[in-house]
Design a protein around this motif. Structure first.
Motif, mmCIF file in Angstrom:
data_model
loop_
_atom_site.group_PDB
_atom_site.id
_atom_site.type_symbol
_atom_site.label_atom_id
_atom_site.label_comp_id
_atom_site.label_asym_id
_atom_site.label_seq_id
_atom_site.Cartn_x
_atom_site.Cartn_y
_atom_site.Cartn_z
ATOM 1 N N UNK A 163 0.830 -1.198 0.000
ATOM 2 C CA UNK A 163 0.000 0.000 0.000
ATOM 3 C C UNK A 163 0.866 1.248 0.000
ATOM 4 N N UNK A 164 1.972 1.228 0.742
ATOM 5 C CA UNK A 164 2.914 2.345 0.693
ATOM 6 C C UNK A 164 3.382 2.576 -0.744
ATOM 7 N N UNK A 165 3.680 1.483 -1.423
ATOM 8 C CA UNK A 165 4.145 1.529 -2.803
ATOM 9 C C UNK A 165 3.088 2.175 -3.699
ATOM 10 N N UNK A 166 1.851 1.702 -3.563
ATOM 11 C CA UNK A 166 0.761 2.222 -4.397
ATOM 12 C C UNK A 166 0.521 3.708 -4.143
ATOM 13 N N UNK A 167 0.648 4.126 -2.878
ATOM 14 C CA UNK A 167 0.448 5.535 -2.542
ATOM 15 C C UNK A 167 1.511 6.408 -3.199
ATOM 16 N N UNK A 168 2.759 5.953 -3.180
ATOM 17 C CA UNK A 168 3.842 6.720 -3.799
ATOM 18 C C UNK A 168 3.637 6.818 -5.311
ATOM 19 N N UNK A 169 3.199 5.736 -5.944
ATOM 20 C CA UNK A 169 2.966 5.775 -7.390
ATOM 21 C C UNK A 169 1.820 6.725 -7.734
ATOM 22 N N UNK A 170 0.877 6.913 -6.813
ATOM 23 C CA UNK A 170 -0.244 7.804 -7.086
ATOM 24 C C UNK A 170 0.233 9.225 -7.348
ATOM 25 N N UNK A 171 1.286 9.637 -6.644
ATOM 26 C CA UNK A 171 1.847 10.964 -6.944
ATOM 27 C C UNK A 171 2.244 11.050 -8.408
ATOM 28 N N UNK A 181 3.763 12.762 2.085
ATOM 29 C CA UNK A 181 4.157 14.119 2.451
ATOM 30 C C UNK A 181 5.674 14.199 2.645
ATOM 31 N N UNK A 182 6.169 15.447 2.649
ATOM 32 C CA UNK A 182 7.610 15.658 2.813
ATOM 33 C C UNK A 182 8.127 15.199 4.168
ATOM 34 N N UNK A 183 7.328 15.361 5.216
ATOM 35 C CA UNK A 183 7.828 14.913 6.502
ATOM 36 C C UNK A 183 7.028 15.435 7.675
ATOM 37 N N UNK A 184 7.546 15.153 8.864
ATOM 38 C CA UNK A 184 6.936 15.564 10.136
ATOM 39 C C UNK A 184 7.830 16.631 10.765
ATOM 40 N N UNK A 185 7.232 17.694 11.277
ATOM 41 C CA UNK A 185 8.000 18.773 11.874
ATOM 42 C C UNK A 185 8.739 18.254 13.109
ATOM 43 N N UNK A 186 10.035 18.481 13.120
ATOM 44 C CA UNK A 186 10.872 17.915 14.181
ATOM 45 C C UNK A 186 10.499 18.463 15.552
ATOM 46 N N UNK A 187 10.093 19.713 15.622
ATOM 47 C CA UNK A 187 9.839 20.336 16.915
ATOM 48 C C UNK A 187 8.404 20.158 17.409
ATOM 49 N N UNK A 188 7.437 20.029 16.487
ATOM 50 C CA UNK A 188 6.040 20.078 16.909
ATOM 51 C C UNK A 188 5.240 18.832 16.553
ATOM 52 N N UNK A 248 3.542 19.207 1.944
ATOM 53 C CA UNK A 248 4.064 19.331 0.589
ATOM 54 C C UNK A 248 4.246 17.939 -0.006
ATOM 55 N N UNK A 249 4.082 17.847 -1.322
ATOM 56 C CA UNK A 249 4.228 16.579 -2.034
ATOM 57 C C UNK A 249 5.211 16.774 -3.182
ATOM 58 N N UNK A 250 6.204 15.905 -3.271
ATOM 59 C CA UNK A 250 7.218 16.037 -4.316
ATOM 60 C C UNK A 250 7.503 14.699 -4.973
ATOM 61 N N UNK A 251 8.006 14.793 -6.194
ATOM 62 C CA UNK A 251 8.453 13.595 -6.903
ATOM 63 C C UNK A 251 9.643 12.970 -6.185
ATOM 64 N N UNK A 252 10.550 13.784 -5.661
ATOM 65 C CA UNK A 252 11.752 13.257 -5.007
ATOM 66 C C UNK A 252 11.391 12.327 -3.856
ATOM 67 N N UNK A 253 10.462 12.761 -2.995
ATOM 68 C CA UNK A 253 10.094 11.941 -1.839
ATOM 69 C C UNK A 253 9.361 10.686 -2.268
#
Length: 481
Positions: free
Chosen positions: A68-76, A414-421, A427-432
């Motif tokens: 499912x992780x794989x399928x979600x990434x391909x959806x981008x 998504x790009x990530x989780x905020x380290x502090x909060x 954000x969504x990118x091809x790189x991620x």
């Protein structure tokens, strides 16, 4: 032609959403950095950093959740593919991409094909559209790809999606060369068309006589080659040039460097002084980890080696492991989840280097001008997935526990989780998303470079004295092995 300074000035005048995308694209292309770096390394690590057994990755068939992780990434990728040109945007909803993004798309498409996320016909259509573009796109001075293009028109643009020529990036093209070479190996029926892509390029403008990578910069009415690269990305990009018969010997060296130690972990950092050389020097893990997933830290001429415990580039492997270990120890000692990478942000400054070291500081978050934005640090989705598949440890299990739900099932990761909060940066990118796909393929099969290269049109052209394109072309002398 616009200088990079002019491009940055224009970007700052864009609307917020467009500005975020533009800054991200420009900054991503600047990962290679500026300034001449002369490198040499001495091996003096000890203890755990030398333990080969520790470097064994996480391998095996994917679980239902991981598929499912794989399928979600391909959806981008599916959502951001232009319906006419077949080109894929670097940032969700933004119509610009770089040559590094083309490499990411190739990585995503290869993974999708291996896991049957796409069928044979869709794969053929997608790859054919991309190769058609690469064989016909406008080139800077007619000899090298521009830094960025528009997904709808296929024309050269600046990072703000405005028509413009902004030069070339040897770092970006090095990564593209890696993935074009992998496609030659896995899909030999397309090798002829892949070779034609590379035969369009003038390698004398990508490498100087010492084997140093050079980018295109507009000066005095013309495009001049200027040194490009930074510790990590130079050595990774060098693989691409070696695979096509070039000799990036200077780019492939760890010089100059300094030794630093954090949490009792030794690291090599860029030896240039930013105050003197006027470059920022973020130490980023991602190029070392790409080298692990794609090559298992083997030498470029030892890719047929299937022993995953033997590293022909032990210097790269040790640095990759140290960059992992220092982040694990930060979690253990300071209770901070840490997964560092370069990435975009949904808010200003829109692009940052979340580094392990930079500008004299451990774990800084720097923008492209070298300003600190430590409050904007993320636990990077891209970095978390790469760490999780390369190191099967308690820490990567814990890390994935807080990262496994950072996605929109209809849009991608998504790009990530905020380290502090703990908040999401949505954000969504091809790189991620390409990194998530590539990580899943590495888990399934280990290092990605295994298939031997085929004979193809390149050898025919280079072997004919009447049609040989000249000395500034790929060689592939080893491809008949």
């Amino acid at each position: 032609m616009m200088s990079l300074a002019c491009i940055w000035a224009n970007v700052c005048r864009l609307a917020t959403a467009a500005r975020a995308a533009a800054i991200a694209l420009i900054a991503a292309s600047l990962i290679g950095g500026c300034g001449v770096v002369v490198r040499g390394v001495q091996d003096s690590y000890n203890g755990l950093a030398n333990s080969d057994w520790f470097w064994h990755g996480r391998h095996g068939d994917l679980t239902e959740e991981q598929r499912q992780w794989l399928a979600t990434a391909w959806r981008y990728v599916a959502n951001n593919t232009h319906p006419t040109t077949g080109l894929v945007g670097a940032i969700d909803g933004y119509p610009v991409f770089t040559m590094a993004n083309v490499a990411e798309y190739l990585a995503a498409l290869h993974t999708a094909k291996q896991f049957e996320q796409v069928g044979a016909k869709e794969f053929d259509e997608r790859l054919s559209l991309l190769l058609d573009f690469l064989n016909t796109m406008a080139l800077v001075d007619g000899v090298l790809p521009n830094r960025s293009y528009h997904t709808a028109s296929g024309q050269m643009v600046d990072a703000a999606a405005q028509p413009g020529i902004v030069g070339w990036s040897a770092i970006d093209l090095g990564r593209l060369l890696i993935w074009l070479n992998l496609y030659r190996r896995h899909y030999p029926s397309f090798a002829e068309y892949i070779d034609k892509v590379v035969l369009r390029w003038d390698f004398c403008r990508l490498l100087d006589g010492r084997g140093q990578l050079t980018r295109g910069e507009y000066r005095d009415g013309g495009w001049l080659p200027v040194q490009e690269g930074r510790l990590g990305y130079e050595e990774y990009a060098a693989y691409g040039y070696y695979l096509w018969g070039q000799m990036p010997t200077l780019a492939d060296r760890f010089e100059p460097y300094e030794r630093r130690q954090f949490y009792q972990v030794p690291l090599l950092v860029d030896g240039r002084d930013p105050r003197v050389d006027r470059v920022i020097d973020p130490l980023l893990p991602t190029p070392y980890w790409y080298a692990g997933m794609e090559f298992n830290w083997d030498r470029w001429d030892q890719l047929d080696d299937d022993d995953d415990t033997d590293y022909g580039r032990l210097d790269l492997a040790r640095q990759a492991h140290s960059l992992y270990l220092v982040q694990e120890r930060r979690w253990r000692r300071d209770a901070l989840y840490t997964a560092r990478a370069e990435h975009i942000l949904s808010e200003a400054p829109h692009f940052v280097y979340d580094a392990v070291f930079g500008l004299g500081s451990p774990f800084p978050t720097l923008d492209a001008q070298g300003q600190f934005h430590n409050e904007a640090a993320l636990v990077s989705t891209k970095a978390a997935f790469m760490m999780w598949v390369l190191w099967d440890t308690e820490y990567t299990d814990a890390l994935m526990g807080v990262m496994r739900h950072l996605y929109d099932p209809e849009r991608g990761w998504y790009e990530g989780r905020k380290e502090r909060t703990a908040g999401y940066d949505q954000s969504l990118t091809l790189a991620t998303n390409a990194a998530v796909l590539q990580s899943m393929l590495y888990k399934q099969q280990g290092k990605l470079f295994r298939a031997p290269p085929p004979m193809s049109r390149l050898q025919r052209v280079l072997g004919d004295e009447f049609i040989h394109p000249g000395r500034c072309q790929p060689v592939l002398e080893f491809s008949s092995r």
